[in-house]
Design a protein around this motif. Sequence first.
Motif, short mmCIF file in Angstrom:
data_model
loop_
_atom_site.label_atom_id
_atom_site.label_comp_id
_atom_site.label_asym_id
_atom_site.label_seq_id
_atom_site.Cartn_x
_atom_site.Cartn_y
_atom_site.Cartn_z
N ALA A 54 0.83 -1.20 0.00
CA ALA A 54 0.00 0.00 0.00
C ALA A 54 0.87 1.25 0.00
CB ALA A 54 -0.93 -0.01 1.21
N SER A 104 -10.14 10.06 9.35
CA SER A 104 -9.80 8.68 9.00
C SER A 104 -9.02 7.98 10.11
CB SER A 104 -9.01 8.65 7.69
OG SER A 104 -7.80 9.33 7.82
N SER A 140 0.69 3.66 -3.38
CA SER A 140 0.01 4.95 -3.28
C SER A 140 0.99 6.11 -3.14
CB SER A 140 -0.99 4.94 -2.12
OG SER A 140 -0.32 4.74 -0.91
N HIS A 160 -8.13 9.97 -0.42
CA HIS A 160 -6.83 9.31 -0.52
C HIS A 160 -6.49 9.05 -1.99
CE1 HIS A 160 -3.90 5.93 0.02
NE2 HIS A 160 -3.50 6.70 1.00
N GLN A 163 -8.69 0.44 -0.20
CA GLN A 163 -7.89 -0.15 0.88
C GLN A 163 -7.83 0.79 2.08
OE1 GLN A 163 -6.48 -2.46 2.33
NE2 GLN A 163 -4.99 -1.43 3.64
N HIS A 164 -7.66 2.07 1.81
CA HIS A 164 -7.63 3.08 2.87
C HIS A 164 -8.95 3.09 3.63
CE1 HIS A 164 -7.49 7.27 4.53
NE2 HIS A 164 -6.23 6.94 4.72
N CYS A 217 -6.22 1.74 -4.09
CA CYS A 217 -5.55 2.19 -2.87
C CYS A 217 -6.53 2.95 -1.97
CB CYS A 217 -4.35 3.08 -3.21
SG CYS A 217 -2.94 2.17 -3.87
N GLY A 260 -11.51 7.51 1.73
CA GLY A 260 -10.85 6.70 0.72
C GLY A 260 -10.75 7.43 -0.62
#
Lengths: 189, 189
Positions: free
Chosen positions: A109, B113, A113, B165, A164-165, A161, B162
Amino acid sequence: MSPLTDSGPLRADSARVRAQMLAAARARIGEGDLDLPMNAIAKAAGVGVGTAYRHFPTRQALLEALAVQSLAALVADAVAGAADPDPAVGFTALLRNGLRLLRDDPTLAAVLSSTEPPCLATTTDLNAQLGGAVQTILERARAEGVIRPDVTADDIRRLICGVQHAVAAGQGDDAADRYLDILLAGLRP
Amino acid sequence: MSPLTDSGPLRADSARVRAQMLAAARARIGEGDLDLPMNAIAKAAGVGVGTAYRHFPTRQALLEALAVQSLAALVADAVAGAADPDPAVGFTALLRNGLRLLRDDPTLAAVLSSTEPPCLATTTDLNAQLGGAVQTILERARAEGVIRPDVTADDIRRLICGVQHAVAAGQGDDAADRYLDILLAGLRP
DNA sequence: ACCTGAACACCGTTCAAGT
DNA sequence: ACCTGAACACCGTTCAAGT
Protein backbone atom coordinates in the motif's frame (compact mmCIF):
# COMPACT_ATOMS: atom_id res chain seq x y z
CA MET A 1 29.25 -3.84 -7.46
CA SER A 2 27.04 -1.77 -5.28
CA PRO A 3 23.82 -3.33 -4.04
CA LEU A 4 22.06 -0.22 -5.29
CA THR A 5 22.33 -1.21 -8.90
CA ASP A 6 20.26 -4.28 -8.00
CA SER A 7 21.55 -6.04 -11.09
CA GLY A 8 23.72 -9.12 -10.98
CA PRO A 9 24.27 -11.41 -8.00
CA LEU A 10 25.54 -10.06 -4.69
CA ARG A 11 28.47 -11.48 -2.81
CA ALA A 12 27.39 -14.15 -0.36
CA ASP A 13 27.85 -12.07 2.78
CA SER A 14 26.24 -9.04 1.21
CA ALA A 15 23.20 -11.11 0.31
CA ARG A 16 23.11 -12.46 3.85
CA VAL A 17 23.14 -8.97 5.37
CA ARG A 18 20.41 -7.90 3.00
CA ALA A 19 18.26 -10.87 3.89
CA GLN A 20 18.80 -10.32 7.61
CA MET A 21 17.76 -6.69 7.33
CA LEU A 22 14.64 -7.56 5.39
CA ALA A 23 13.80 -10.26 7.94
CA ALA A 24 14.30 -7.82 10.82
CA ALA A 25 12.13 -5.23 9.10
CA ARG A 26 9.42 -7.78 8.38
CA ALA A 27 9.48 -8.88 12.01
CA ARG A 28 8.82 -5.30 13.10
CA ILE A 29 6.01 -4.91 10.59
CA GLY A 30 4.57 -8.23 11.68
CA GLU A 31 4.22 -6.75 15.16
CA GLY A 32 2.20 -3.90 13.68
CA ASP A 33 5.04 -1.40 13.86
CA LEU A 34 4.96 0.24 10.47
CA ASP A 35 7.82 2.70 10.74
CA LEU A 36 11.24 1.21 10.34
CA PRO A 37 14.02 2.80 12.43
CA MET A 38 17.27 2.18 10.56
CA ASN A 39 19.30 2.03 13.77
CA ALA A 40 17.03 -0.58 15.32
CA ILE A 41 16.89 -2.69 12.16
CA ALA A 42 20.67 -2.54 11.76
CA LYS A 43 21.10 -3.72 15.34
CA ALA A 44 18.49 -6.46 14.94
CA ALA A 45 20.23 -7.61 11.76
CA GLY A 46 23.60 -7.57 13.52
CA VAL A 47 25.26 -5.03 11.26
CA GLY A 48 26.56 -1.50 11.70
CA VAL A 49 24.32 1.38 10.73
CA GLY A 50 26.69 2.37 7.95
CA THR A 51 26.30 -1.04 6.36
CA ALA A 52 22.56 -0.79 6.70
CA TYR A 53 22.65 2.50 4.81
CA ARG A 54 24.83 1.03 2.12
CA HIS A 55 22.14 -1.54 1.43
CA PHE A 56 19.16 0.75 1.78
CA PRO A 57 20.13 4.42 1.47
CA THR A 58 16.67 5.55 2.49
CA ARG A 59 13.69 4.10 4.30
CA GLN A 60 11.74 4.26 1.07
CA ALA A 61 14.31 1.95 -0.54
CA LEU A 62 13.86 -0.53 2.31
CA LEU A 63 10.09 -0.27 1.99
CA GLU A 64 10.23 -0.94 -1.73
CA ALA A 65 12.50 -3.93 -1.25
CA LEU A 66 9.98 -5.32 1.21
CA ALA A 67 7.11 -4.73 -1.22
CA VAL A 68 8.75 -6.38 -4.24
CA GLN A 69 7.24 -9.80 -3.54
CA SER A 70 3.68 -8.50 -3.30
CA LEU A 71 4.14 -6.19 -6.24
CA ALA A 72 5.41 -9.06 -8.38
CA ALA A 73 2.42 -11.14 -7.30
CA LEU A 74 0.11 -8.32 -8.32
CA VAL A 75 1.80 -8.10 -11.72
CA ALA A 76 1.31 -11.82 -12.18
CA ASP A 77 -2.36 -11.48 -11.30
CA ALA A 78 -2.77 -8.60 -13.72
CA VAL A 79 -1.09 -10.49 -16.53
CA ALA A 80 -3.37 -13.44 -15.86
CA GLY A 81 -6.37 -11.13 -15.80
CA ALA A 82 -5.37 -9.63 -19.15
CA ALA A 83 -5.38 -13.13 -20.63
CA ASP A 84 -8.74 -14.14 -19.22
CA PRO A 85 -11.20 -15.20 -21.91
CA ASP A 86 -13.86 -12.98 -20.33
CA PRO A 87 -12.65 -9.35 -20.02
CA ALA A 88 -15.18 -8.61 -17.28
CA VAL A 89 -13.93 -11.54 -15.22
CA GLY A 90 -10.32 -10.49 -15.70
CA PHE A 91 -11.18 -6.99 -14.58
CA THR A 92 -13.03 -7.93 -11.41
CA ALA A 93 -10.35 -10.49 -10.57
CA LEU A 94 -7.71 -7.75 -10.85
CA LEU A 95 -9.49 -5.53 -8.35
CA ARG A 96 -10.26 -8.39 -6.00
CA ASN A 97 -6.71 -9.72 -6.04
CA GLY A 98 -5.24 -6.26 -5.74
CA LEU A 99 -7.30 -5.45 -2.69
CA ARG A 100 -6.38 -8.76 -1.06
CA LEU A 101 -2.66 -8.18 -1.62
CA LEU A 102 -2.92 -4.63 -0.31
CA ARG A 103 -4.64 -5.87 2.81
CA ASP A 104 -2.08 -8.59 3.43
CA ASP A 105 0.98 -6.39 2.90
CA PRO A 106 1.02 -2.84 4.25
CA THR A 107 4.28 -2.11 2.43
CA LEU A 108 2.54 -2.67 -0.90
CA ALA A 109 0.00 0.00 0.00
CA ALA A 110 2.81 2.40 0.87
CA VAL A 111 4.60 1.80 -2.43
CA LEU A 112 1.51 1.76 -4.67
CA SER A 113 0.01 4.95 -3.28
CA SER A 114 3.26 6.90 -3.19
CA THR A 115 3.42 10.01 -5.35
CA GLU A 116 7.22 10.02 -5.37
CA PRO A 117 9.09 8.15 -8.11
CA PRO A 118 10.47 4.79 -6.91
CA CYS A 119 13.99 4.36 -5.50
CA LEU A 120 14.58 0.89 -6.92
CA ALA A 121 14.80 0.07 -10.60
CA THR A 122 12.93 -3.14 -9.81
CA THR A 123 9.98 -1.15 -8.55
CA THR A 124 9.99 1.00 -11.67
CA ASP A 125 10.04 -2.12 -13.85
CA LEU A 126 7.24 -3.83 -11.98
CA ASN A 127 5.17 -0.65 -12.01
CA ALA A 128 5.57 -0.43 -15.77
CA GLN A 129 4.62 -4.07 -16.24
CA LEU A 130 1.63 -3.58 -13.99
CA GLY A 131 0.54 -0.48 -15.88
CA GLY A 132 0.77 -2.33 -19.18
CA ALA A 133 -1.22 -5.31 -18.03
CA VAL A 134 -3.90 -3.14 -16.41
CA GLN A 135 -4.18 -1.09 -19.56
CA THR A 136 -4.75 -4.24 -21.58
CA ILE A 137 -7.44 -5.32 -19.15
CA LEU A 138 -9.11 -1.92 -19.42
CA GLU A 139 -9.02 -1.87 -23.20
CA ARG A 140 -10.60 -5.29 -23.41
CA ALA A 141 -13.23 -4.40 -20.81
CA ARG A 142 -13.93 -1.16 -22.64
CA ALA A 143 -14.37 -2.98 -25.95
CA GLU A 144 -16.87 -5.22 -24.21
CA GLY A 145 -18.66 -2.19 -22.80
CA VAL A 146 -18.39 -3.29 -19.19
CA ILE A 147 -16.57 -0.24 -17.77
CA ARG A 148 -16.67 3.52 -18.04
CA PRO A 149 -14.67 4.58 -21.07
CA ASP A 150 -12.67 7.30 -19.31
CA VAL A 151 -11.02 5.14 -16.63
CA THR A 152 -7.24 4.86 -16.91
CA ALA A 153 -4.76 2.41 -15.40
CA ASP A 154 -3.61 5.16 -13.07
CA ASP A 155 -7.20 5.67 -11.91
CA ILE A 156 -7.42 1.98 -11.06
CA ARG A 157 -4.23 2.15 -9.02
CA ARG A 158 -5.44 5.18 -7.09
CA LEU A 159 -8.99 3.91 -6.58
CA ILE A 160 -7.95 0.53 -5.28
CA CYS A 161 -5.55 2.19 -2.87
CA GLY A 162 -8.43 4.43 -1.82
CA VAL A 163 -10.67 1.45 -1.14
CA GLN A 164 -7.89 -0.15 0.88
CA HIS A 165 -7.63 3.08 2.87
CA ALA A 166 -11.37 3.00 3.53
CA VAL A 167 -11.21 -0.64 4.60
CA ALA A 168 -8.30 0.10 6.95
CA ALA A 169 -10.18 3.04 8.50
CA GLY A 170 -12.32 0.67 10.55
CA GLN A 171 -12.22 -2.44 12.68
CA GLY A 172 -11.90 -5.89 11.15
CA ASP A 173 -15.36 -6.07 9.67
CA ASP A 174 -16.86 -7.23 6.38
CA ALA A 175 -16.16 -3.88 4.72
CA ALA A 176 -13.66 -5.13 2.13
CA ASP A 177 -16.15 -7.10 0.06
CA ARG A 178 -18.82 -4.42 0.27
CA TYR A 179 -16.49 -1.57 -0.66
CA LEU A 180 -15.07 -3.57 -3.52
CA ASP A 181 -18.60 -4.16 -4.72
CA ILE A 182 -19.36 -0.44 -4.52
CA LEU A 183 -16.24 0.38 -6.53
CA LEU A 184 -17.09 -2.22 -9.18
CA ALA A 185 -20.63 -0.88 -9.47
CA GLY A 186 -19.31 2.68 -9.74
CA LEU A 187 -16.93 1.73 -12.52
CA ARG A 188 -19.63 0.27 -14.76
CA PRO A 189 -20.67 2.52 -17.63
CA MET B 1 -8.91 25.43 34.86
CA SER B 2 -6.79 23.33 32.59
CA PRO B 3 -7.00 23.97 28.85
CA LEU B 4 -7.54 20.23 28.45
CA THR B 5 -11.08 20.38 29.70
CA ASP B 6 -11.80 22.68 26.75
CA SER B 7 -14.89 23.99 28.52
CA GLY B 8 -15.25 27.55 29.73
CA PRO B 9 -13.13 30.53 28.71
CA LEU B 10 -9.36 30.51 29.05
CA ARG B 11 -7.36 33.21 30.71
CA ALA B 12 -6.32 35.88 28.25
CA ASP B 13 -2.65 34.89 28.04
CA SER B 14 -3.50 31.22 27.86
CA ALA B 15 -5.82 31.88 24.95
CA ARG B 16 -3.07 33.92 23.29
CA VAL B 17 -0.53 31.11 23.62
CA ARG B 18 -3.03 28.66 22.24
CA ALA B 19 -3.78 30.88 19.27
CA GLN B 20 -0.08 31.45 18.60
CA MET B 21 0.60 27.73 18.61
CA LEU B 22 -2.27 27.02 16.25
CA ALA B 23 -1.07 29.80 13.96
CA ALA B 24 2.49 28.45 13.99
CA ALA B 25 1.21 24.95 13.24
CA ARG B 26 -1.00 26.22 10.43
CA ALA B 27 1.94 28.10 8.96
CA ARG B 28 3.96 24.88 8.83
CA ILE B 29 1.07 22.99 7.27
CA GLY B 30 0.59 25.80 4.78
CA GLU B 31 4.14 25.15 3.60
CA GLY B 32 3.21 21.54 2.97
CA ASP B 33 4.96 20.24 6.07
CA LEU B 34 2.41 17.91 7.57
CA ASP B 35 4.21 16.67 10.66
CA LEU B 36 4.26 19.09 13.53
CA PRO B 37 7.42 19.05 15.69
CA MET B 38 6.35 20.24 19.14
CA ASN B 39 9.73 21.83 19.84
CA ALA B 40 9.68 23.83 16.63
CA ILE B 41 6.09 24.96 17.09
CA ALA B 42 6.75 25.98 20.69
CA LYS B 43 9.71 28.05 19.55
CA ALA B 44 7.76 29.61 16.69
CA ALA B 45 4.94 30.45 19.08
CA GLY B 46 7.44 31.98 21.53
CA VAL B 47 6.69 29.65 24.44
CA GLY B 48 8.60 26.97 26.31
CA VAL B 49 8.08 23.36 25.30
CA GLY B 50 6.51 22.58 28.65
CA THR B 51 3.84 25.18 28.06
CA ALA B 52 3.25 23.78 24.60
CA TYR B 53 2.65 20.36 26.11
CA ARG B 54 0.29 21.78 28.68
CA HIS B 55 -1.87 23.08 25.88
CA PHE B 56 -1.57 20.08 23.59
CA PRO B 57 -0.38 16.98 25.44
CA THR B 58 -0.01 15.03 22.22
CA ARG B 59 0.38 15.82 18.55
CA GLN B 60 -3.01 14.24 17.95
CA ALA B 61 -4.55 16.83 20.28
CA LEU B 62 -2.93 19.62 18.29
CA LEU B 63 -4.11 18.06 15.06
CA GLU B 64 -7.67 17.82 16.30
CA ALA B 65 -7.63 21.42 17.50
CA LEU B 66 -6.52 22.44 14.01
CA ALA B 67 -9.27 20.36 12.41
CA VAL B 68 -12.13 21.68 14.56
CA GLN B 69 -13.02 24.47 12.12
CA SER B 70 -13.30 22.17 9.13
CA LEU B 71 -15.08 19.50 11.12
CA ALA B 72 -17.65 22.02 12.33
CA ALA B 73 -18.14 23.20 8.76
CA LEU B 74 -18.74 19.61 7.68
CA VAL B 75 -21.29 19.16 10.45
CA ALA B 76 -23.09 22.29 9.28
CA ASP B 77 -23.13 20.97 5.72
CA ALA B 78 -24.46 17.62 6.88
CA VAL B 79 -27.20 19.24 8.94
CA ALA B 80 -28.17 21.34 5.92
CA GLY B 81 -28.14 18.23 3.74
CA ALA B 82 -30.41 16.40 6.17
CA ALA B 83 -32.92 19.25 5.83
CA ASP B 84 -32.84 19.38 2.05
CA PRO B 85 -36.28 18.88 0.51
CA ASP B 86 -34.80 16.37 -1.92
CA PRO B 87 -32.99 13.54 -0.07
CA ALA B 88 -30.94 12.68 -3.14
CA VAL B 89 -29.72 16.26 -3.42
CA GLY B 90 -28.86 16.38 0.28
CA PHE B 91 -26.92 13.17 -0.05
CA THR B 92 -24.84 14.16 -3.06
CA ALA B 93 -24.22 17.59 -1.52
CA LEU B 94 -22.87 15.90 1.61
CA LEU B 95 -20.34 13.88 -0.34
CA ARG B 96 -19.36 16.80 -2.54
CA ASN B 97 -18.91 19.19 0.38
CA GLY B 98 -17.10 16.57 2.43
CA LEU B 99 -14.61 15.89 -0.31
CA ARG B 100 -14.00 19.60 -0.84
CA LEU B 101 -13.34 20.17 2.87
CA LEU B 102 -11.03 17.16 3.02
CA ARG B 103 -9.08 18.46 0.07
CA ASP B 104 -8.75 21.95 1.54
CA ASP B 105 -7.68 20.84 5.01
CA PRO B 106 -5.27 17.92 5.42
CA THR B 107 -5.84 17.90 9.19
CA LEU B 108 -9.50 17.04 8.64
CA ALA B 109 -8.47 13.98 6.68
CA ALA B 110 -6.15 12.92 9.49
CA VAL B 111 -8.87 13.29 12.11
CA LEU B 112 -11.72 11.75 10.09
CA SER B 113 -9.80 8.68 9.00
CA SER B 114 -8.21 7.99 12.37
CA THR B 115 -9.09 4.70 14.00
CA GLU B 116 -8.11 5.94 17.47
CA PRO B 117 -10.72 7.62 19.66
CA PRO B 118 -10.40 11.43 19.70
CA CYS B 119 -8.34 13.34 22.28
CA LEU B 120 -10.63 16.34 22.51
CA ALA B 121 -14.19 16.30 23.78
CA THR B 122 -15.03 18.79 21.05
CA THR B 123 -13.99 16.29 18.40
CA THR B 124 -16.10 13.59 20.01
CA ASP B 125 -19.09 15.93 20.08
CA LEU B 126 -18.71 17.01 16.48
CA ASN B 127 -18.21 13.41 15.38
CA ALA B 128 -21.44 12.45 17.10
CA GLN B 129 -23.34 15.34 15.53
CA LEU B 130 -21.90 14.44 12.15
CA GLY B 131 -22.88 10.80 12.56
CA GLY B 132 -26.42 11.77 13.48
CA ALA B 133 -26.89 14.11 10.55
CA VAL B 134 -25.40 11.63 8.09
CA GLN B 135 -27.64 8.90 9.42
CA THR B 136 -30.67 11.12 8.85
CA ILE B 137 -29.52 11.79 5.32
CA LEU B 138 -29.07 8.07 4.71
CA GLU B 139 -32.47 7.15 6.12
CA ARG B 140 -34.20 9.71 3.93
CA ALA B 141 -32.24 8.63 0.86
CA ARG B 142 -32.98 5.01 1.64
CA ALA B 143 -36.70 5.72 1.96
CA GLU B 144 -36.54 7.35 -1.45
CA GLY B 145 -34.72 4.32 -2.82
CA VAL B 146 -31.74 6.29 -4.11
CA ILE B 147 -28.97 4.46 -2.22
CA ARG B 148 -28.00 0.93 -1.32
CA PRO B 149 -29.88 -0.11 1.79
CA ASP B 150 -26.85 -1.50 3.64
CA VAL B 151 -24.71 1.65 3.69
CA THR B 152 -24.08 3.11 7.15
CA ALA B 153 -22.88 6.52 8.29
CA ASP B 154 -19.53 4.96 9.17
CA ASP B 155 -19.26 3.57 5.63
CA ILE B 156 -19.78 7.06 4.26
CA ARG B 157 -17.04 8.45 6.48
CA ARG B 158 -14.60 5.75 5.44
CA LEU B 159 -15.48 5.85 1.74
CA ILE B 160 -15.15 9.59 1.42
CA CYS B 161 -11.78 9.45 3.15
CA GLY B 162 -10.85 6.70 0.72
CA VAL B 163 -11.80 8.84 -2.27
CA GLN B 164 -9.77 11.71 -0.83
CA HIS B 165 -6.83 9.31 -0.52
CA ALA B 166 -7.24 8.30 -4.16
CA VAL B 167 -7.43 11.93 -5.24
CA ALA B 168 -4.30 12.77 -3.26
CA ALA B 169 -2.41 9.84 -4.82
CA GLY B 170 -1.88 11.80 -8.03
CA GLN B 171 -0.95 15.17 -9.40
CA GLY B 172 -3.42 18.04 -9.44
CA ASP B 173 -5.73 16.71 -12.11
CA ASP B 174 -9.48 16.49 -12.56
CA ALA B 175 -9.69 13.29 -10.55
CA ALA B 176 -11.80 14.63 -7.67
CA ASP B 177 -14.98 15.11 -9.69
CA ARG B 178 -14.60 11.83 -11.55
CA TYR B 179 -13.88 9.77 -8.43
CA LEU B 180 -16.78 11.39 -6.62
CA ASP B 181 -18.98 10.47 -9.55
CA ILE B 182 -17.76 6.87 -9.42
CA LEU B 183 -18.49 6.68 -5.70
CA LEU B 184 -21.97 8.15 -6.16
CA ALA B 185 -22.72 5.68 -8.94
CA GLY B 186 -21.44 2.81 -6.81
CA LEU B 187 -23.66 3.80 -3.90
CA ARG B 188 -26.87 3.69 -5.94
CA PRO B 189 -29.01 0.60 -5.32
C1' DA C 1 37.16 -2.41 -0.72
C1' DC C 2 34.14 -2.89 2.98
C1' DC C 3 32.52 -2.52 7.58
C1' DT C 4 32.02 -0.33 12.16
C1' DG C 5 30.11 2.62 15.44
C1' DA C 6 31.18 7.16 17.48
C1' DA C 7 29.38 11.52 16.59
C1' DC C 8 26.30 15.26 15.32
C1' DA C 9 21.79 17.12 14.60
C1' DC C 10 17.16 16.77 15.67
C1' DC C 11 12.68 15.64 17.93
C1' DG C 12 9.59 13.84 21.86
C1' DT C 13 8.83 14.27 26.49
C1' DT C 14 9.64 15.20 31.40
C1' DC C 15 10.49 17.80 35.49
C1' DA C 16 13.37 20.49 38.73
C1' DA C 17 13.95 25.12 39.21
C1' DG C 18 12.39 29.61 38.69
C1' DT C 19 8.63 33.62 38.78
C1' DA D 1 -0.20 28.36 40.03
C1' DC D 2 2.19 28.69 35.85
C1' DC D 3 6.07 28.91 32.87
C1' DT D 4 10.81 27.83 31.34
C1' DG D 5 14.29 25.29 29.19
C1' DA D 6 17.92 22.00 30.51
C1' DA D 7 18.10 17.21 30.24
C1' DC D 8 17.39 12.48 28.79
C1' DA D 9 16.17 9.10 25.40
C1' DC D 10 15.80 8.15 20.73
C1' DC D 11 16.29 8.23 15.61
C1' DG D 12 18.42 9.77 10.99
C1' DT D 13 22.57 10.22 8.81
C1' DT D 14 27.54 10.81 8.03
C1' DC D 15 32.33 9.69 8.02
C1' DA D 16 36.95 8.97 10.14
C1' DA D 17 39.05 5.08 11.61
C1' DG D 18 39.70 0.34 11.46
C1' DT D 19 40.08 -4.59 8.97
